[in-house]
Design a protein around this motif. Structure first.
Motif, PDB file in Angstrom:
ATOM      1  N   LEU A  36      67.816  16.256  39.720  1.00  0.00           N
ATOM      2  CA  LEU A  36      67.049  17.330  40.337  1.00  0.00           C
ATOM      3  C   LEU A  36      67.002  18.602  39.481  1.00  0.00           C
ATOM      4  CD1 LEU A  36      65.546  18.336  42.868  1.00  0.00           C
ATOM      5  CD2 LEU A  36      67.766  18.959  43.810  1.00  0.00           C
ATOM      6  N   PHE A  37      68.103  18.902  38.799  1.00  0.00           N
ATOM      7  CA  PHE A  37      68.174  20.113  37.986  1.00  0.00           C
ATOM      8  C   PHE A  37      67.955  19.825  36.502  1.00  0.00           C
ATOM      9  CE2 PHE A  37      70.750  20.940  41.790  1.00  0.00           C
ATOM     10  CZ  PHE A  37      70.001  21.975  42.312  1.00  0.00           C
ATOM     11  N   ARG A  38      67.170  18.780  36.203  1.00  0.00           N
ATOM     12  CA  ARG A  38      66.781  18.376  34.852  1.00  0.00           C
ATOM     13  C   ARG A  38      67.934  17.826  34.012  1.00  0.00           C
ATOM     14  NH1 ARG A  38      65.093  23.743  34.264  1.00  0.00           N
ATOM     15  NH2 ARG A  38      66.149  23.706  32.272  1.00  0.00           N
ATOM     16  N   GLN A  39      69.085  17.613  34.617  1.00  0.00           N
ATOM     17  CA  GLN A  39      70.207  17.094  33.850  1.00  0.00           C
ATOM     18  C   GLN A  39      70.064  15.589  33.646  1.00  0.00           C
ATOM     19  OE1 GLN A  39      70.294  17.667  37.078  1.00  0.00           O
ATOM     20  NE2 GLN A  39      71.851  16.487  38.113  1.00  0.00           N
ATOM     21  N   GLN A  40      70.652  15.149  32.570  1.00  0.00           N
ATOM     22  CA  GLN A  40      70.701  13.728  32.271  1.00  0.00           C
ATOM     23  C   GLN A  40      72.165  13.314  32.410  1.00  0.00           C
ATOM     24  OE1 GLN A  40      68.885  12.536  28.576  1.00  0.00           O
ATOM     25  NE2 GLN A  40      70.335  10.886  28.333  1.00  0.00           N
ATOM     26  N   ILE A  41      72.401  12.123  32.885  1.00  0.00           N
ATOM     27  CA  ILE A  41      73.764  11.599  32.959  1.00  0.00           C
ATOM     28  C   ILE A  41      73.873  10.531  31.875  1.00  0.00           C
ATOM     29  CG2 ILE A  41      75.507  10.489  34.392  1.00  0.00           C
ATOM     30  CD1 ILE A  41      74.618  13.158  35.536  1.00  0.00           C
ATOM     31  N   THR A  42      74.807  10.724  30.950  1.00  0.00           N
ATOM     32  CA  THR A  42      74.984   9.793  29.842  1.00  0.00           C
ATOM     33  C   THR A  42      76.245   8.970  30.062  1.00  0.00           C
ATOM     34  OG1 THR A  42      73.928  11.340  28.316  1.00  0.00           O
ATOM     35  CG2 THR A  42      75.266   9.606  27.338  1.00  0.00           C
TER      36      THR A  42
ATOM     37  N   VAL B 160      75.979   3.395  36.220  1.00  0.00           N
ATOM     38  CA  VAL B 160      75.419   4.324  35.243  1.00  0.00           C
ATOM     39  C   VAL B 160      74.075   4.828  35.767  1.00  0.00           C
ATOM     40  CG1 VAL B 160      76.605   3.226  33.305  1.00  0.00           C
ATOM     41  CG2 VAL B 160      74.304   2.515  33.875  1.00  0.00           C
ATOM     42  N   TYR B 161      73.567   5.862  35.147  1.00  0.00           N
ATOM     43  CA  TYR B 161      72.349   6.503  35.623  1.00  0.00           C
ATOM     44  C   TYR B 161      71.242   6.392  34.591  1.00  0.00           C
ATOM     45  CZ  TYR B 161      75.544   8.295  39.072  1.00  0.00           C
ATOM     46  OH  TYR B 161      76.464   8.373  40.081  1.00  0.00           O
TER      47      TYR B 161
ATOM     48  N   VAL C 150      77.527  14.733  32.425  1.00  0.00           N
ATOM     49  CA  VAL C 150      76.297  15.504  32.602  1.00  0.00           C
ATOM     50  C   VAL C 150      75.916  16.147  31.274  1.00  0.00           C
ATOM     51  CG1 VAL C 150      75.261  17.486  33.769  1.00  0.00           C
ATOM     52  CG2 VAL C 150      76.832  15.983  35.013  1.00  0.00           C
ATOM     53  N   VAL C 151      74.645  16.020  30.919  1.00  0.00           N
ATOM     54  CA  VAL C 151      74.146  16.602  29.676  1.00  0.00           C
ATOM     55  C   VAL C 151      72.836  17.329  29.988  1.00  0.00           C
ATOM     56  CG1 VAL C 151      73.336  16.142  27.331  1.00  0.00           C
ATOM     57  CG2 VAL C 151      75.131  14.721  28.322  1.00  0.00           C
ATOM     58  N   GLY C 152      72.718  18.547  29.487  1.00  0.00           N
ATOM     59  CA  GLY C 152      71.465  19.288  29.620  1.00  0.00           C
ATOM     60  C   GLY C 152      71.240  19.863  30.998  1.00  0.00           C
ATOM     61  N   GLY C 153      69.988  20.115  31.282  1.00  0.00           N
ATOM     62  CA  GLY C 153      69.612  20.679  32.568  1.00  0.00           C
ATOM     63  C   GLY C 153      69.971  22.145  32.694  1.00  0.00           C
ATOM     64  N   ILE C 154      69.949  22.621  33.910  1.00  0.00           N
ATOM     65  CA  ILE C 154      70.219  24.033  34.180  1.00  0.00           C
ATOM     66  C   ILE C 154      71.631  24.429  33.775  1.00  0.00           C
ATOM     67  CG2 ILE C 154      70.452  25.718  36.054  1.00  0.00           C
ATOM     68  CD1 ILE C 154      68.057  24.337  37.385  1.00  0.00           C
ATOM     69  N   ILE C 155      72.602  23.533  33.969  1.00  0.00           N
ATOM     70  CA  ILE C 155      73.987  23.856  33.613  1.00  0.00           C
ATOM     71  C   ILE C 155      74.126  24.164  32.119  1.00  0.00           C
ATOM     72  CG2 ILE C 155      74.774  21.485  33.249  1.00  0.00           C
ATOM     73  CD1 ILE C 155      77.419  22.364  34.622  1.00  0.00           C
ATOM     74  N   ALA C 156      73.334  23.516  31.281  1.00  0.00           N
ATOM     75  CA  ALA C 156      73.403  23.749  29.837  1.00  0.00           C
ATOM     76  C   ALA C 156      72.893  25.138  29.462  1.00  0.00           C
ATOM     77  CB  ALA C 156      72.614  22.686  29.087  1.00  0.00           C
ATOM     78  N   ASP C 157      72.076  25.733  30.336  1.00  0.00           N
ATOM     79  CA  ASP C 157      71.596  27.090  30.063  1.00  0.00           C
ATOM     80  C   ASP C 157      72.743  28.103  30.134  1.00  0.00           C
ATOM     81  OD1 ASP C 157      69.067  26.053  29.808  1.00  0.00           O
ATOM     82  OD2 ASP C 157      68.461  26.571  31.857  1.00  0.00           O
TER      83      ASP C 157
ATOM     84  N   ARG D  68      75.159  20.939  26.393  1.00  0.00           N
ATOM     85  CA  ARG D  68      73.858  20.661  25.771  1.00  0.00           C
ATOM     86  C   ARG D  68      73.775  19.301  25.091  1.00  0.00           C
ATOM     87  NH1 ARG D  68      72.957  26.721  23.631  1.00  0.00           N
ATOM     88  NH2 ARG D  68      72.362  27.569  25.665  1.00  0.00           N
ATOM     89  N   SER D  69      74.929  18.723  24.732  1.00  0.00           N
ATOM     90  CA  SER D  69      74.913  17.402  24.099  1.00  0.00           C
ATOM     91  C   SER D  69      76.204  16.651  24.421  1.00  0.00           C
ATOM     92  CB  SER D  69      74.733  17.520  22.583  1.00  0.00           C
ATOM     93  OG  SER D  69      75.947  17.852  21.969  1.00  0.00           O
ATOM     94  N   GLU D  70      76.286  15.428  23.931  1.00  0.00           N
ATOM     95  CA  GLU D  70      77.472  14.608  24.130  1.00  0.00           C
ATOM     96  C   GLU D  70      78.567  14.937  23.109  1.00  0.00           C
ATOM     97  OE1 GLU D  70      74.382  13.365  23.625  1.00  0.00           O
ATOM     98  OE2 GLU D  70      73.865  12.330  25.475  1.00  0.00           O
ATOM     99  N   VAL D  71      78.199  15.645  22.052  1.00  0.00           N
ATOM    100  CA  VAL D  71      79.126  15.965  20.965  1.00  0.00           C
ATOM    101  C   VAL D  71      80.272  16.842  21.468  1.00  0.00           C
ATOM    102  CG1 VAL D  71      79.352  17.106  18.719  1.00  0.00           C
ATOM    103  CG2 VAL D  71      77.294  15.796  19.251  1.00  0.00           C
ATOM    104  N   GLY D  72      81.493  16.436  21.126  1.00  0.00           N
ATOM    105  CA  GLY D  72      82.667  17.230  21.468  1.00  0.00           C
ATOM    106  C   GLY D  72      83.147  17.083  22.907  1.00  0.00           C
TER     107      GLY D  72
END
Length: 97
Positions: free
Chosen positions: A24-30, A18-19, A44-51, A57-61
């Motif tokens: 690097l791209f502000r993402q969080q690994i949940t 786990v992480y 992967v949650v958040g970071g540039i990809i979420a833009d 953007r979240s773990e929901v769904g």
């Protein structure tokens, strides 16, 4: 900066990586636990990809990366998904970006 940590179940020996931290791209690994395939999956949650992809953007769904189940939940960093035993941090860690 983030670290990859290894956890192992005291009862059955199941292991998961786990992480902790941000990439690097502000993402969080949940770490998510799946009751259907009995694994821990990292999403992967958040970071540039979420833009560009709002679903990140979240773990929901989100779905399990192994079996596609929609029953995944944020892992408590303690309970083994295979046998419900206690998992512990092995102390092994590796730098990850």
């Amino acid at each position: 900066m983030a670290w990859k940590l290894k956890y192992r179940c005291k009862a059955c020996g199941y292991e998961a990586e786990v992480y902790d931290g941000r990439g690097l791209f502000r993402q969080q690994i949940t770490a998510m636990s799946c009751p259907d395939c009995k694994t821990i999956q990292n999403i992967v949650v958040g970071g540039i990809i979420a833009d560009v992809a709002p679903s990140y953007r979240s773990e929901v769904g989100r779905l399990c990366l192994q079996c596609g189940s929609d029953k995944i939940r944020i892992w408590d960093k303690n309970t083994c998904p295979k046998c419900q035993g206690e998992m512990e941090d092995t102390g092994e860690k590796e730098f990850w970006t």
